[in-house]
Design a protein around this motif. Structure first.
Motif, PDB file in Angstrom:
ATOM      1  N   THR A   1    -103.151  81.596  -4.128  1.00 50.18           N
ATOM      2  CA  THR A   1    -104.157  82.572  -4.414  1.00 50.18           C
ATOM      3  C   THR A   1    -104.755  82.574  -5.663  1.00 50.18           C
ATOM      4  O   THR A   1    -104.010  81.674  -6.573  1.00 50.18           O
ATOM      5  CB  THR A   1    -103.774  84.098  -4.059  1.00 50.18           C
ATOM      6  OG1 THR A   1    -102.779  84.236  -5.293  1.00 50.18           O
ATOM      7  CG2 THR A   1    -103.009  84.311  -2.765  1.00 50.18           C
ATOM      8  N   LYS A   2    -105.821  82.850  -5.930  1.00 47.61           N
ATOM      9  CA  LYS A   2    -106.437  83.078  -7.158  1.00 47.61           C
ATOM     10  C   LYS A   2    -105.394  83.484  -8.426  1.00 47.61           C
ATOM     11  O   LYS A   2    -105.188  83.011  -9.406  1.00 47.61           O
ATOM     12  CB  LYS A   2    -107.792  83.843  -7.435  1.00 47.61           C
ATOM     13  CG  LYS A   2    -108.374  83.647  -8.721  1.00 47.61           C
ATOM     14  CD  LYS A   2    -109.779  84.257  -8.936  1.00 47.61           C
ATOM     15  CE  LYS A   2    -110.820  83.753  -8.122  1.00 47.61           C
ATOM     16  NZ  LYS A   2    -112.114  84.688  -8.265  1.00 47.61           N
ATOM     17  N   ARG A   3    -104.777  84.608  -8.072  1.00 48.82           N
ATOM     18  CA  ARG A   3    -103.776  85.304  -9.049  1.00 48.82           C
ATOM     19  C   ARG A   3    -102.863  84.386  -9.075  1.00 48.82           C
ATOM     20  O   ARG A   3    -102.267  84.193 -10.380  1.00 48.82           O
ATOM     21  CB  ARG A   3    -103.649  86.758  -8.421  1.00 48.82           C
ATOM     22  CG  ARG A   3    -104.606  87.718  -8.532  1.00 48.82           C
ATOM     23  CD  ARG A   3    -104.183  88.994  -8.691  1.00 48.82           C
ATOM     24  NE  ARG A   3    -105.275  90.008  -8.774  1.00 48.82           N
ATOM     25  CZ  ARG A   3    -105.677  90.247  -9.931  1.00 48.82           C
ATOM     26  NH1 ARG A   3    -105.011  89.935 -11.233  1.00 48.82           N
ATOM     27  NH2 ARG A   3    -106.719  91.047 -10.101  1.00 48.82           N
TER      28      ARG A   3
ATOM     29  N   LYS B   1    -111.508  77.243 -11.149  1.00 53.52           N
ATOM     30  CA  LYS B   1    -111.756  78.134  -9.990  1.00 53.52           C
ATOM     31  C   LYS B   1    -111.345  79.698 -10.069  1.00 53.52           C
ATOM     32  O   LYS B   1    -111.075  80.283  -9.618  1.00 53.52           O
ATOM     33  CB  LYS B   1    -111.409  77.810  -8.764  1.00 53.52           C
ATOM     34  CG  LYS B   1    -111.843  76.181  -8.247  1.00 53.52           C
ATOM     35  CD  LYS B   1    -111.246  75.798  -6.875  1.00 53.52           C
ATOM     36  CE  LYS B   1    -111.849  74.468  -6.406  1.00 53.52           C
ATOM     37  NZ  LYS B   1    -111.198  73.300  -7.192  1.00 53.52           N
ATOM     38  N   LEU B   2    -111.607  80.021 -11.393  1.00 57.18           N
ATOM     39  CA  LEU B   2    -111.186  81.297 -11.839  1.00 57.18           C
ATOM     40  C   LEU B   2    -112.463  82.098 -11.997  1.00 57.18           C
ATOM     41  O   LEU B   2    -112.461  83.534 -11.862  1.00 57.18           O
ATOM     42  CB  LEU B   2    -110.431  81.600 -13.084  1.00 57.18           C
ATOM     43  CG  LEU B   2    -109.227  80.879 -13.461  1.00 57.18           C
ATOM     44  CD1 LEU B   2    -108.394  80.991 -14.708  1.00 57.18           C
ATOM     45  CD2 LEU B   2    -108.193  81.404 -12.118  1.00 57.18           C
ATOM     46  N   SER B   3    -113.758  81.405 -12.083  1.00 51.14           N
ATOM     47  CA  SER B   3    -114.686  81.999 -12.006  1.00 51.14           C
ATOM     48  C   SER B   3    -115.760  81.210 -11.442  1.00 51.14           C
ATOM     49  O   SER B   3    -115.895  80.038 -11.319  1.00 51.14           O
ATOM     50  CB  SER B   3    -115.201  82.507 -13.623  1.00 51.14           C
ATOM     51  OG  SER B   3    -116.554  82.745 -13.856  1.00 51.14           O
TER      52      SER B   3
ATOM     53  N   ASP C   1    -115.057  88.037 -15.105  1.00 52.64           N
ATOM     54  CA  ASP C   1    -113.853  87.361 -14.079  1.00 52.64           C
ATOM     55  C   ASP C   1    -112.563  87.299 -14.566  1.00 52.64           C
ATOM     56  O   ASP C   1    -111.398  87.706 -13.891  1.00 52.64           O
ATOM     57  CB  ASP C   1    -114.290  86.093 -13.237  1.00 52.64           C
ATOM     58  CG  ASP C   1    -115.433  86.343 -12.479  1.00 52.64           C
ATOM     59  OD1 ASP C   1    -115.809  87.430 -12.108  1.00 52.64           O
ATOM     60  OD2 ASP C   1    -116.389  85.170 -12.167  1.00 52.64           O
TER      61      ASP C   1
ATOM     62  N   ARG D   1    -102.795  81.422  -9.026  1.00 52.62           N
ATOM     63  CA  ARG D   1    -103.173  80.117  -9.698  1.00 52.62           C
ATOM     64  C   ARG D   1    -103.366  80.509 -11.291  1.00 52.62           C
ATOM     65  O   ARG D   1    -103.038  79.719 -12.120  1.00 52.62           O
ATOM     66  CB  ARG D   1    -104.407  79.521  -9.257  1.00 52.62           C
ATOM     67  CG  ARG D   1    -105.051  78.160  -9.766  1.00 52.62           C
ATOM     68  CD  ARG D   1    -106.142  77.505  -8.983  1.00 52.62           C
ATOM     69  NE  ARG D   1    -107.200  78.310  -8.843  1.00 52.62           N
ATOM     70  CZ  ARG D   1    -107.592  79.054  -7.893  1.00 52.62           C
ATOM     71  NH1 ARG D   1    -106.839  79.003  -6.806  1.00 52.62           N
ATOM     72  NH2 ARG D   1    -108.710  79.977  -7.765  1.00 52.62           N
ATOM     73  N   ALA D   2    -103.668  81.468 -11.477  1.00 52.76           N
ATOM     74  CA  ALA D   2    -104.048  82.131 -12.755  1.00 52.76           C
ATOM     75  C   ALA D   2    -102.762  82.192 -13.645  1.00 52.76           C
ATOM     76  O   ALA D   2    -102.584  81.883 -14.726  1.00 52.76           O
ATOM     77  CB  ALA D   2    -104.623  83.362 -12.807  1.00 52.76           C
TER      78      ALA D   2
ATOM     79  N   ILE E   1    -108.705  89.208 -13.849  1.00 54.65           N
ATOM     80  CA  ILE E   1    -107.447  88.329 -13.323  1.00 54.65           C
ATOM     81  C   ILE E   1    -106.307  88.664 -14.297  1.00 54.65           C
ATOM     82  O   ILE E   1    -105.429  88.693 -13.788  1.00 54.65           O
ATOM     83  CB  ILE E   1    -107.946  86.879 -13.366  1.00 54.65           C
ATOM     84  CG1 ILE E   1    -109.075  86.621 -12.320  1.00 54.65           C
ATOM     85  CG2 ILE E   1    -106.765  86.024 -13.141  1.00 54.65           C
ATOM     86  CD1 ILE E   1    -109.607  85.181 -12.417  1.00 54.65           C
TER      87      ILE E   1
END
Length: 204
Positions: free
Chosen positions: A2-4, A150-152, A163, A6-7, A167
């Motif tokens: 997921t984005k989180r 791909k965080l924004s 964004d 990955r972040a 996160i």
């Protein structure tokens, strides 16, 4: 992933690479930081750090700065680019600081953004680095990296800032701001970027 997730992995990598995050612009107080950040617009931090000692030797306070003529300031800061505009902003904001804020840089982002030559990014940097108020200023390096990671969506720096703040927890903002800048300069450059060799882009 997921984005989180990955972040979080990105933050761990950045923390490992840059456990210490010294402020790149040389300064001794909020006023000299404000001037240095203003000068850094469309100019490298290295160049700014070469020029500010010459400027601050003559004027490192608002009262000293207004004693210089616009042309004197312009001649000193010329290597930083946009010298006429920046010189006017520096002298004019110094006068405003004297008239409205007892010659002090106000620890208020709205007040800072009203000063000549001070945009949202500059004001955010000063709030973060001079007054230790959580902020996530977005420069070209952060804007570029956030899109690649791909965080924004990368549609605008305003959107990128929004964004990233969603996160990451506020306690990480100040350090991440500098960590991403350092990473962008070293590994994730605008030109000649080889994704397969980048510690982050290689697995995204």
């Amino acid at each position: 992933m997921t984005k989180r997730e990955r972040a979080k992995k990105i933050r761990v990598i950045l923390e490992d690479l840059y456990p210490e995050t010294p402020v790149p612009l040389d300064h001794k107080d909020s006023f000299t930081l404000l001037i240095a950040v203003l000068l850094s617009a469309q100019c490298t931090d290295v160049r700014v750090n070469q020029i500010t000692p010459k400027l601050f030797a003559k004027a490192d306070t608002p009262h000293k700065m207004i004693k210089l003529r616009y042309k004197q300031i312009e001649n000193i800061i010329r290597p930083c680019g946009l010298a006429p505009r920046k010189a006017k902003a520096i002298r004019d904001l110094s006068q405003i600081l004297i008239d409205k804020y007892d010659a002090q840089v106000p620890p208020d982002i709205d007040a800072l953004e009203e000063l000549p030559g001070v945009g949202h990014k500059t004001a955010s940097v000063v709030m973060s680095q001079a007054f230790n108020v959580p902020a996530f200023p977005v420069d070209t390096h952060i804007h570029r990296c956030a899109e690649r990671w791909k965080l924004s969506s990368g549609k605008s720096v305003v959107q990128t800032e929004r964004d990233l703040k969603k996160i990451y927890a506020k306690k990480y903002w100040q350090k991440l701001h500098l960590q991403i800048i350092f990473f962008g300069r070293e590994y994730c450059k605008a030109r000649g970027h080889e994704a397969e060799k980048c510690p982050i882009c290689s697995w995204i």
